[in-house]
Design an enzyme around this catalytic site. Structure first.
Site, mmCIF file in Angstrom:
data_model
loop_
_atom_site.group_PDB
_atom_site.id
_atom_site.type_symbol
_atom_site.label_atom_id
_atom_site.label_comp_id
_atom_site.label_asym_id
_atom_site.label_seq_id
_atom_site.Cartn_x
_atom_site.Cartn_y
_atom_site.Cartn_z
ATOM 1 N N ASP A 6 -27.370 27.485 29.167
ATOM 2 C CA ASP A 6 -28.173 26.901 30.238
ATOM 3 C C ASP A 6 -28.228 27.893 31.394
ATOM 4 O O ASP A 6 -27.321 28.716 31.562
ATOM 5 C CB ASP A 6 -27.567 25.575 30.722
ATOM 6 C CG ASP A 6 -28.603 24.655 31.367
ATOM 7 O OD1 ASP A 6 -29.041 23.689 30.708
ATOM 8 O OD2 ASP A 6 -28.989 24.917 32.523
ATOM 9 N N ASP A 21 -30.717 32.465 31.001
ATOM 10 C CA ASP A 21 -31.964 32.066 31.648
ATOM 11 C C ASP A 21 -33.112 32.416 30.708
ATOM 12 O O ASP A 21 -33.372 33.598 30.455
ATOM 13 C CB ASP A 21 -32.100 32.831 32.978
ATOM 14 C CG ASP A 21 -33.340 32.414 33.751
ATOM 15 O OD1 ASP A 21 -34.253 31.789 33.163
ATOM 16 O OD2 ASP A 21 -33.401 32.735 34.953
ATOM 17 N N VAL A 22 -33.800 31.402 30.196
ATOM 18 C CA VAL A 22 -34.837 31.647 29.188
ATOM 19 C C VAL A 22 -36.045 32.394 29.755
ATOM 20 O O VAL A 22 -36.907 32.838 28.993
ATOM 21 C CB VAL A 22 -35.288 30.346 28.491
ATOM 22 C CG1 VAL A 22 -34.117 29.644 27.820
ATOM 23 C CG2 VAL A 22 -36.017 29.408 29.460
ATOM 24 N N TYR A 38 -47.603 21.084 33.959
ATOM 25 C CA TYR A 38 -46.553 20.736 32.984
ATOM 26 C C TYR A 38 -47.194 20.420 31.624
ATOM 27 O O TYR A 38 -46.763 20.932 30.590
ATOM 28 C CB TYR A 38 -45.771 19.534 33.507
ATOM 29 C CG TYR A 38 -44.702 19.008 32.573
ATOM 30 C CD1 TYR A 38 -43.454 19.609 32.511
ATOM 31 C CD2 TYR A 38 -44.940 17.891 31.768
ATOM 32 C CE1 TYR A 38 -42.463 19.118 31.663
ATOM 33 C CE2 TYR A 38 -43.960 17.395 30.923
ATOM 34 C CZ TYR A 38 -42.720 18.013 30.866
ATOM 35 O OH TYR A 38 -41.756 17.518 30.023
ATOM 36 N N LYS A 46 -46.796 22.448 28.054
ATOM 37 C CA LYS A 46 -46.263 21.827 26.834
ATOM 38 C C LYS A 46 -47.279 21.910 25.689
ATOM 39 O O LYS A 46 -46.892 22.067 24.521
ATOM 40 C CB LYS A 46 -45.884 20.366 27.106
ATOM 41 C CG LYS A 46 -44.684 20.214 28.035
ATOM 42 C CD LYS A 46 -43.417 20.805 27.422
ATOM 43 C CE LYS A 46 -42.175 20.465 28.217
ATOM 44 N NZ LYS A 46 -40.941 20.918 27.576
ATOM 45 N N THR A 71 -33.235 10.817 31.611
ATOM 46 C CA THR A 71 -32.452 12.021 31.927
ATOM 47 C C THR A 71 -32.598 12.353 33.415
ATOM 48 O O THR A 71 -33.489 11.831 34.091
ATOM 49 C CB THR A 71 -32.952 13.248 31.137
ATOM 50 O OG1 THR A 71 -34.209 13.667 31.687
ATOM 51 C CG2 THR A 71 -33.115 12.972 29.653
HETATM 52 N N1 LIG Z 1 -36.924 13.391 30.284
HETATM 53 C C1 LIG Z 1 -38.169 13.146 29.867
HETATM 54 O O1 LIG Z 1 -38.765 12.093 30.157
HETATM 55 C C2 LIG Z 1 -38.857 14.160 28.999
HETATM 56 C C3 LIG Z 1 -40.043 13.778 28.348
HETATM 57 C C4 LIG Z 1 -40.702 14.695 27.546
HETATM 58 C C5 LIG Z 1 -40.202 15.982 27.400
HETATM 59 N N2 LIG Z 1 -39.065 16.339 28.057
HETATM 60 C C6 LIG Z 1 -38.591 17.702 27.873
HETATM 61 O O2 LIG Z 1 -37.286 17.685 27.334
HETATM 62 C C7 LIG Z 1 -36.612 18.886 27.690
HETATM 63 C C8 LIG Z 1 -35.243 18.518 28.247
HETATM 64 O O3 LIG Z 1 -35.439 17.809 29.462
HETATM 65 P P1 LIG Z 1 -34.425 16.735 30.039
HETATM 66 O O4 LIG Z 1 -35.211 15.511 30.296
HETATM 67 O O5 LIG Z 1 -33.220 16.688 29.206
HETATM 68 O O6 LIG Z 1 -34.169 17.389 31.486
HETATM 69 P P2 LIG Z 1 -32.855 17.924 32.194
HETATM 70 O O7 LIG Z 1 -33.333 18.398 33.517
HETATM 71 O O8 LIG Z 1 -31.797 16.884 32.130
HETATM 72 O O9 LIG Z 1 -32.414 19.165 31.285
HETATM 73 C C9 LIG Z 1 -33.131 20.363 31.260
HETATM 74 C C10 LIG Z 1 -32.140 21.512 31.188
HETATM 75 O O10 LIG Z 1 -32.885 22.735 31.091
HETATM 76 C C11 LIG Z 1 -32.207 23.674 31.897
HETATM 77 N N3 LIG Z 1 -33.079 24.780 32.298
HETATM 78 C C12 LIG Z 1 -34.073 24.743 33.224
HETATM 79 N N4 LIG Z 1 -34.576 25.973 33.385
HETATM 80 C C13 LIG Z 1 -33.903 26.798 32.538
HETATM 81 C C14 LIG Z 1 -33.947 28.173 32.278
HETATM 82 N N5 LIG Z 1 -34.792 28.981 32.944
HETATM 83 N N6 LIG Z 1 -33.123 28.700 31.340
HETATM 84 C C15 LIG Z 1 -32.231 27.899 30.696
HETATM 85 N N7 LIG Z 1 -32.116 26.578 30.917
HETATM 86 C C16 LIG Z 1 -32.943 26.036 31.832
HETATM 87 C C17 LIG Z 1 -31.736 22.870 33.100
HETATM 88 O O11 LIG Z 1 -30.726 23.543 33.848
HETATM 89 C C18 LIG Z 1 -31.269 21.598 32.453
HETATM 90 O O12 LIG Z 1 -29.902 21.642 32.110
HETATM 91 C C19 LIG Z 1 -37.507 19.595 28.700
HETATM 92 O O13 LIG Z 1 -38.218 20.621 28.052
HETATM 93 C C20 LIG Z 1 -38.448 18.503 29.148
HETATM 94 O O14 LIG Z 1 -39.689 19.028 29.589
HETATM 95 C C21 LIG Z 1 -38.372 15.463 28.845
#
Ligand SMILES: NC(=O)c1ccc[n+]([C@@H]2O[C@H](COP(=O)([O-])OP(=O)(O)OC[C@H]3O[C@@H](n4cnc5c(N)ncnc54)[C@H](O)[C@@H]3O)[C@@H](O)[C@H]2O)c1
Length: 263
Positions: free
Chosen positions: A41, A68-69, A162, A166, A197
């Protein structure tokens, strides 16, 4: 039929975006099946304690590292070091992502660029680092799963950048899946609607100041997804039971994008 008992035992798995939410749940799900898990992360502080949690869940081996991705100089060495320690790489789960809300006309260039840098370009960067490691292993199930979004299928006002990032991520998944098909590596995406989340916590409840940005929220199934619902789908798309599935963006949304509900 595949007997998938123990199929992830000893298998090396890398999870990006593993400190929180869906990524954390995915890392723990593989850990619970006796995998060797590397959790990455950008937020190193949030990774504290996760290695112990993964070991307690059942991981044969567990490590965490900052990566960092957005930056191949960060992802590449971190992944190589982890693969060296775990004995290769069979599965990669890409959940790193950020959400920035706002009308397209009003968004800052910074927010627009950040969303694409993590959600779309970050996947490409991570894949380029992972591929030599995925291909270097013996002939056994190898799979990549990226977390896209229902927004890739049905975008919303006030999160246009966003949604576009995606949709682009899902397109990268499609093209990678065909470019890698002959190598036996499957590449798929999951499209969740609202998952409970930290990412969406600020937007729970009535829309207020965020240009009316609205979560999908409760699905036709009557509840909001939990991170474990999405982690389960990651396990499926990494399993032998899905070995002929590649290039898809699979909704895991309780029916949210299937049809508009009656009012
Ligand atoms: N929560 C929702 O409702 C939802 C819905 C659809 C899709 N998503 C997708 O699911 C994935 C996970 O999201 P989540 O809801 O668990 O959110 P979250 O914020 O809890 O987790 C996301 C994680 O990605 C990490 N991150 C951010 N930028 C980064 C980088 N540059 N390099 C490495 N790590 C990085 C963050 O530090 C965090 O730990 C995301 O891609 C999000 O877009 C979430």
């Amino acid at each position: 039929m595949h007997d998938n008992t123990d199929e992830f035992r000893d298998r090396p798995v890398a999870v990006f975006g593993a400190a929180s939410g869906i990524g954390r749940a995915a890392a723990l799900a593989f850990a619970a099946r006796g995998a060797r898990v590397a959790a990455f992360d950008v937020n190193a502080a949030l990774l504290n304690g996760l290695a112990d949690e993964m070991r307690a869940a059942g991981a044969i081996q567990a490590l965490t590292a900052a990566a960092d991705v957005r930056d191949s100089a960060s992802v590449g060495p971190a992944l190589q070091k982890a693969a060296g320690e775990l004995g290769g790489l069979d599965h990669m789960i890409f959940t790193a992502g950020i959400l920035r809300v706002g009308f397209l006309a009003d968004m800052s260039e910074r927010d627009f660029d950040d969303v694409f840098a993590v959600n779309m370009r970050g996947f490409w960067v991570t894949m380029r680092a992972a591929l030599p490691l995925l291909q270097g292993g013996p002939a056994r199930r190898r799979a990549v799963t990226a977390i896209s979004s229902a927004a890739a299928i049905r975008p919303k006002a006030s999160s246009g950048a966003y949604a576009a990032s995606k949709a682009a991520l899902s397109h990268l998944v499609r093209v990678f899946s065909v470019e890698l098909a002959a190598s036996g590596i499957t590449v798929n995406a999951i499209a969740p609607a609202t998952v409970d989340t930290p990412m969406v916590a600020p937007y729970m409840g009535p829309a207020t100041s965020n240009h009316g940005y609205r979560l999908t929220g409760t699905s036709p199934m009557g509840r909001i997804a939990q991170p474990a619902d999405i982690a389960d789908a990651c396990l499926f798309l990494s399993s032998a039971a899905s070995s002929y599935i590649t290039g898809i963006t699979m909704p895991v949304d309780g029916g949210s994008t299937a049809a508009l509900p009656a009012s």
